[in-house]
Design an enzyme around this catalytic site. Structure first.
Site, PDB file in Angstrom:
ATOM      1  N   ASN A  75      -4.634   3.602   8.228  1.00 18.59           N
ATOM      2  CA  ASN A  75      -4.596   3.075   6.875  1.00 18.59           C
ATOM      3  C   ASN A  75      -3.943   4.112   5.960  1.00 18.59           C
ATOM      4  OD1 ASN A  75      -5.223   0.730   5.312  1.00 18.59           O
ATOM      5  ND2 ASN A  75      -6.814   1.894   4.271  1.00 18.59           N
ATOM      6  N   ASP A 132      -9.834   2.293  -3.808  1.00 14.98           N
ATOM      7  CA  ASP A 132      -8.764   2.180  -2.818  1.00 14.98           C
ATOM      8  C   ASP A 132      -7.882   3.427  -2.929  1.00 14.98           C
ATOM      9  OD1 ASP A 132      -6.675   1.208  -1.093  1.00 14.98           O
ATOM     10  OD2 ASP A 132      -7.250  -0.840  -1.574  1.00 14.98           O
ATOM     11  N   GLU A 151       0.842  -1.210   0.000  1.00 15.38           N
ATOM     12  CA  GLU A 151       0.000   0.000   0.000  1.00 15.38           C
ATOM     13  C   GLU A 151       0.876   1.259   0.000  1.00 15.38           C
ATOM     14  OE1 GLU A 151      -2.660   1.611  -0.181  1.00 15.38           O
ATOM     15  OE2 GLU A 151      -4.406   0.395   0.298  1.00 15.38           O
TER      16      GLU A 151
END
Length: 287
Positions: free
Chosen positions: A101, A194, A16
């Site tokens: 996140n 995302d 990520e």
């Protein structure tokens, strides 16, 4: 424009948050579920994985050197000369099930990052250069891609669970946001929105988890282009390369069945697309 290139077989569980360092000509990104971040220098092929002992949701470069991170234990600095994190603030300290996140740094050097736990339990926070932390958007489920329009008047923010990319009026001088509206409501068949990147024309490149694609949206929210990715769960993307016209794409392999891994054996790896358009350099945290 060329096809998507398979760059690095890293087999991340949850790759990520890619960030490109112009000075170093180096790609940084995290593997959340393996408690590490990665560095890759395309010109030399040098790749390094650094385990920090805690889940990192997102990282960013600092103007003073090193990195700022949003981790399972809060905001922290990483000095390249040290071997451990220096924690500076943890707004979720009383909720052990929460973790950070995705996030990004704005044009004034503020670090934005969202926390997540259960549905609606998360918050989008803003860490200012003076170390103060501000809760900006409550009741978030799965905070993801953040970016700003080229003229710095709009902030985009993704909450993956309701499948919405929001737009806010953004004040670069104060860091305030207002007038939240649904910018893009992503249909289930497209995938789950995302991480994202915004190019020099103000178009939004969105990674579609479970969609095996990147979708480029126009500034008015219509689909401009769809790029198929040989990984079921692309997670985010960033512009990089010597001319800032290469789109680096991270992906995840976590949670995939044996059948899905057989169909998408490159899941968890890093990819690159000759985008045909440039993107801006990533801002650095000013603290």
């Amino acid at each position: 424009m060329s096809e998507v290139e398979h760059v690095l077989p890293v087999h991340n569980l949850l790759g990520e948050g890619p960030v490109w360092s112009v000075e170093e000509q180096t790609l940084y990104w995290v593997d959340i579920e393996r408690n590490c971040f990665n560095r890759y220098i395309p010109a030399t092929g040098v790749y390094e994985k650094i385990n920090v002992g805690v889940a990192i949701g997102v990282l960013a470069l600092r103007t003073s050197g090193g990195l700022v991170m949003a981790t399972k234990k809060g905001f922290a600095f990483w000095d390249n000369n040290s071997t451990e994190l220096h924690y500076i603030a943890n707004p979720e300290a009383d909720r052990a099930h929460m973790r950070f996140n995705d996030g990004a740094v704005d044009s004034s050097g503020r670090f934005w990052a969202g926390s997540m736990g259960g549905p609606g339990e998360g918050t989008l926070y803003r860490l200012d250069p003076d170390g103060s932390v501000h809760a900006m958007v409550p009741d978030v489920s799965t905070p993801n891609g953040i970016g700003w329009s080229p003229d710095n008047t709009i902030m985009y923010f993704t909450d993956s669970e309701p499948r919405i990319i929001y737009a806010f009026d953004y004040d670069a001088a104060t860091g305030n946001i207002a007038n939240r509206r649904n910018f893009i409501e992503v249909p289930e068949e497209v995938g789950t929105p995302d991480g994202l990147a915004i190019d020099s024309q103000g178009y939004i490149w969105d990674a579609c988890w479970d969609g095996a694609k990147i979708v480029r949206y126009t500034p008015n929210g219509t689909v401009d282009r769809i790029i198929q990715i040989p990984a079921l769960r692309p997670t985010s993307c960033v512009f990089g390369g010597p001319n800032m016209d290469e789109l680096y794409i991270t992906s995840a392999s976590t949670g995939l069945s044996d059948e899905q891994l057989k169909q998408y054996p490159l899941s968890g790896d890093v990819f690159r697309l000759k985008a045909g358009i440039t993107g801006p350099e990533k801002f650095k945290f000013a603290g």
